[in-house]
Design a protein around this motif. Structure first.
Motif, short mmCIF file in Angstrom:
data_model
loop_
_atom_site.label_atom_id
_atom_site.label_comp_id
_atom_site.label_asym_id
_atom_site.label_seq_id
_atom_site.Cartn_x
_atom_site.Cartn_y
_atom_site.Cartn_z
N PHE A 95 57.71 -24.85 -33.02
CA PHE A 95 58.61 -25.20 -31.93
C PHE A 95 59.23 -23.96 -31.29
CE2 PHE A 95 58.62 -29.28 -34.16
CZ PHE A 95 58.57 -30.17 -33.10
N SER B 24 54.00 -27.68 -26.31
CA SER B 24 55.35 -27.55 -26.86
C SER B 24 56.47 -27.55 -25.81
CB SER B 24 55.45 -26.32 -27.77
OG SER B 24 55.26 -25.12 -27.05
N SER C 78 51.51 -34.65 -30.19
CA SER C 78 51.98 -33.44 -29.52
C SER C 78 51.11 -33.15 -28.30
CB SER C 78 51.96 -32.24 -30.46
OG SER C 78 52.20 -31.05 -29.73
#
Length: 479
Positions: free
Chosen positions: A36, A411, A408
């Motif tokens: 992250f 990001s 995902s």
């Protein structure tokens, strides 16, 4: 460990149906895991190996982690050194997983052949070698029958949009140059698929890296200089851009493109993210290519979001190896859909399941008008944990009976759309597929929680099998 050379000599399988009928059940999968906040934590991205064999004592567990040697790579999609386009050549072996990086422009080659359960780093292609060619953000990697690896790129070295393709030698992993020979380039890059039988390659468009890396900037999305909305048609033989098909405002951000697996079929599908549309592309009698809108997911009117209407945001699509079923994920709405595309011009919805999303009944955004649902779906729990985020990457088993899903996207976008997954991390789940009448069911026995990783939560992205799959392999027409 089972061999993954395919059903006959050489890598991969003779035909898509050969892979579907004779391919082994997947035993492990490889998934890139993205940090992250890499600059703050100084933690590198890594590749996990997950045991997906129900007979194994480590079923549904991460059994290996391969850390990358640098920080801030943003691993994303992956491909192979060779695939089914090289079938029949016994001198070639599918044993290197290719990992391009959106953040650093690096390309990693990972040795999966020596020990498929514990891959090891084989080669690093530094980002400066790509930037020297005035390209950046490498994305889709496909092997070519020529013995080369070709990787699409999204922008130029300064972060502007530019669609091009880097060639890397599949044995030495030396950068050989750019594939495109014409002066005219695609305005943006993203995904691509080639089909030599029709002398064609078609690529898609995302946007300018300098905008994408900042998250979703609403004004940029509708700016033709920041986001793409076209398909780019190249001559495979001549490496030249021949045609650009403008999809218009309904086709902003055409991402994943899939030809039908049958190499004698001059058609396929592309998912357009922003307005959640699927277009069928096809070759006309005069040799030109065209498109038609075949699936249109209605946006939902909402209060409290960045726009008055929330689109589905189609972020991944794939086709079963028999070209019967099309699957895609609506990352914002939170559902995975299955369509029967036996008639490609008229897809028919036969399966749908919600795995999260932003339109749940406890969402911070209130849905005021929904053209599809009478009531908003409930949160989903698996093995006692809530699934946060929305479904994103998909991978189908060769036999078409299991659909793997991670959540995902990219990001900067994940943190913007789903800030709660910074704490919860990603997941990997499996949907059991009804391959007779259609239908999707969440498997209650399989769950990989990437919120419980040893060094903290991470983002899990694309899924690959050692022996190839529905999105990494391209088949050539038999002579």
């Amino acid at each position: 460990m089972q061999s993954h050379k395919g059903s006959q000599c050489g890598p991969g399988y003779r035909t898509p149906l050969d892979a579907m009928k004779n391919g082994p059940r997947e035993k492990v999968v490889y998934i890139p895991c993205i940090q992250f906040f890499p600059q703050e934590t100084q933690r590198p991205d890594y590749l996990v190996t997950v045991d997906v064999d129900p007979a194994s004592p480590t079923f549904s567990q991460v059994i290996h982690r391969l850390k990358m040697p640098a920080v801030g790579d943003e691993l994303h999609h992956s491909g192979w050194n060779v695939c089914s386009s090289c079938h029949g050549d016994p001198s070639k072996t599918r044993d290197k997983l290719i990992l391009p990086c959106l953040g650093s422009d690096r390309v990693y080659a990972v040795d999966t052949g020596t020990d498929p359960r514990a891959p090891r780093l084989h080669k690093v292609v530094e980002g400066e070698l790509l930037r020297a060619l005035n390209v950046s953000m490498p994305h889709t990697s496909h092997c070519l029958p020529s013995g080369e690896i070709m990787i699409s790129t999204i922008g130029d070295k300064n972060g502007n949009g530019k669609g091009d393709f880097v060639l890397i030698d599949a044995n030495t992993f030396q950068v050989k140059g750019l594939w495109t020979k014409s002066e005219e380039k695609a305005k943006f890059g993203y995904d691509y698929w080639y089909q030599p039988h029709f002398d064609v390659m078609i690529s898609t468009e995302w946007g300018a890296p300098r905008s994408l890396k900042k998250g979703v900037i609403v004004d940029d999305v509708f700016d033709r200089n920041m986001y793409g909305r076209s398909l780019n048609v190249f001559s495979w033989k001549d490496h030249r851009l021949l045609q650009t098909i403008d999809l218009g405002p309904e086709g902003i951000a055409p991402l994943e493109i899939r030809f039908l697996h049958n190499p004698r079929e001059p058609q396929g599908f592309v998912g357009c993210a922003l307005n959640a549309n699927v277009y069928r592309f096809f070759r006309k009698d005069n040799g030109k290519w065209d498109t038609e809108l075949v699936i249109d997911i209605p946006a939902k009117k909402v209060d409290g979001w960045m726009l008055p209407e929330m689109p589905g945001l189609i972020t991944d699509i794939l086709l079963s190896l028999d070209d019967r079923f099309l699957y895609f994920s609506n990352n914002l709405h939170g559902d995975v859909r299955q369509y029967d595309v036996s008639d490609p011009r008229h897809p028919r919805l036969v399966g749908q399941i919600f795995l999260g999303g932003r339109v749940l009944n406890d969402s911070p955004y209130k849905v005021t008008e929904d053209k599809e649902l009478k009531e908003q779906p409930k949160p989903v729990y698996l093995k006692g944990k809530r699934l946060y985020g929305g479904p994103q990457m998909l991978q189908l088993s060769l036999d078409g009976k299991r659909l793997y899903v991670t959540n995902s996207l990219f990001s900067p976008w994940d943190k913007q759309f789903y800030p709660e997954i910074v704490k919860s991390g990603s997941y990997l789940v499996v949907l059991d597929v009804d391959t007779d009448k259609g239908g999707l069911t969440l498997n209650p026995d399989f769950f990989v929680d990437f919120g419980n990783e040893p060094e903290g939560p991470v983002l899990a992205h694309e899924i690959r099998y050692p022996g190839g799959d529905c999105t990494s392999d391209i088949w050539l027409a038999e002579r």
